[in-house]
Design an enzyme around this catalytic site. Structure first.
Site, PDB file in Angstrom:
ATOM      1  N   GLU A  77       3.977   5.956  -6.483  1.00 35.81           N
ATOM      2  CA  GLU A  77       4.564   7.035  -5.669  1.00 35.81           C
ATOM      3  C   GLU A  77       5.977   7.396  -6.141  1.00 35.81           C
ATOM      4  O   GLU A  77       6.720   8.054  -5.414  1.00 35.81           O
ATOM      5  CB  GLU A  77       4.602   6.638  -4.186  1.00 35.81           C
ATOM      6  N   GLU A  98      14.611   5.780  23.108  1.00 35.93           N
ATOM      7  CA  GLU A  98      15.217   5.593  21.788  1.00 35.93           C
ATOM      8  C   GLU A  98      14.812   6.659  20.760  1.00 35.93           C
ATOM      9  O   GLU A  98      15.607   7.012  19.874  1.00 35.93           O
ATOM     10  CB  GLU A  98      14.761   4.214  21.286  1.00 35.93           C
ATOM     11  N   HIS A 128      -2.799   7.670   6.148  1.00 36.93           N
ATOM     12  CA  HIS A 128      -2.243   6.865   5.052  1.00 36.93           C
ATOM     13  C   HIS A 128      -0.957   6.130   5.461  1.00 36.93           C
ATOM     14  O   HIS A 128      -0.911   4.903   5.383  1.00 36.93           O
ATOM     15  CB  HIS A 128      -1.985   7.774   3.833  1.00 36.93           C
TER      16      HIS A 128
HETATM   17  O1  2HA Z   1       2.137   1.454  -3.343  1.00 39.96           O
HETATM   18  O2  2HA Z   1       1.141   2.586  -0.795  1.00 39.96           O
HETATM   19  O3  2HA Z   1       0.557   5.057  -1.519  1.00 39.96           O
HETATM   20  C1  2HA Z   1       0.838   1.685  -2.929  1.00 39.96           C
HETATM   21  C2  2HA Z   1       0.803   2.765  -1.939  1.00 39.96           C
HETATM   22  C3  2HA Z   1       0.348   4.059  -2.434  1.00 39.96           C
HETATM   23 ZN    ZN Z   2       0.665   4.150   0.532  1.00 45.83          ZN
END
Ligand code: 2HA
Ligand code: ZN
Length: 271
Positions: free
Chosen positions: A116, A169, A210
């Site tokens: 990433e 918060e 994700h």
């Molecule tokens: O580093 O989280 O999005 C692995 C991940 C990819």
């Molecule tokens: Zn990830």
């Protein structure tokens, strides 16, 4: 000689990766962190002077030319960083043409920066335009926030307001709310661009199904931001576990009073 492995930077990133793992946000190789470090803070370390190798970035990072980043490695496990930081972390400097990164320290068994890294660097580029004190980009997989991306519309106003109302918060810590991109394939420059665009308005961006991207001036602040978002999402999950019926909540007026009391400006698009 002062060794970089003993620096406060390696120590802190090791501590935060371990904490994030312990919190359950980094199964297997999930998660990645990059920390921008000033040249002046590296001058005492003799072991960061030589270029070990040069890595192609796959996009133009020239706004960051010359900048140094300590970054977690691709495929590496957050749970291990604390015990093998010279393998799982790397210190890189962006080349003058912005096309490559020079490896100066770490990744000793042949590792490479996180998959990433494009999302990180593109985010650094955008955030530096807004706030030059910004140093950290952190990505991880907080369970309850990910769960929200299944049960809620992927709507920034709705999700921000929901999180704001889960605890007093939230509004104080992320008054601009939370950015949301559509589901996209991780590790691509496309998701990097989408994330960085959102980072023009937000410090925290949800990657549906994700995880999360968060930014801040330092590792504690960035971790604390993600922690606060995830705490709000966890309260929402727990409301579900208690039957899901909300009898009372923080009102819009109470949010306005909160913003006034803590001297923050709630995103006017959301409140
Ligand atoms: O580093 O989280 O999005 C692995 C991940 C990819
Ligand atoms: Zn990830």
């Amino acid at each position: 000689m002062v060794k970089f492995v003993d620096s406060k930077f390696v120590k802190k990133i090791s501590e935060i990766t371990h904490e994030s793992y312990t919190d359950g946000w980094d199964e297997r190789n999930g998660g990645n962190i990059s920390l921008r470090i000033d040249a002046v803070d590296l001058k005492d370390f003799e072991d960061v002077k030589d270029i070990k190798k040069t890595l192609a970035l796959g996009f133009n990072a020239s706004p960051l030319a010359g900048e140094y980043f300590l970054v977690t490695g691709t495929g590496r496990y957050f749970r291990n960083v604390i015990n093998q930081s010279t393998l799982d972390l790397g210190l890189v400097q962006i080349t003058d043409d912005g096309q490559k990164a020079k490896l100066l320290w770490g990744f000793e068994d042949g590792g490479l920066p996180t998959s990433e890294f494009p999302s990180h660097l593109m985010t650094h580029i955008e955030r530096l335009k807004i706030d030059p004190t910004q140093r950290v980009v952190m990505h991880c997989h907080p369970t309850n926030l990910i769960a929200l991306s299944f049960t809620q519309e992927l709507d920034e106003a709705q999700i921000s307001r929901l999180l704001w109302k889960m605890q007093a918060e939230s509004l104080v810590v992320f008054p601009e709310g939370i950015g949301v991109i559509p589901y996209m394939t991780p590790g691509t420059t496309d998701i990097g661009r989408a994330t960085a665009t959102k980072m023009q308005d937000f410090r925290v961006v949800m990657w549906p199904h994700h995880g999360i991207f968060g930014v801040g001036a330092d590792l504690d602040e960035t971790f604390g931001l993600i922690e606060t978002v995830e705490k709000a999402a966890t309260i929402y999950s727990q409301i579900g576990a208690q039957g899901g019926k909300i009898k009372q909540s923080i009102t819009d007026n109470q949010l306005r009073e909160l913003a006034a009391a803590f001297n923050v400006t709630a995103n006017p698009k959301f409140l």
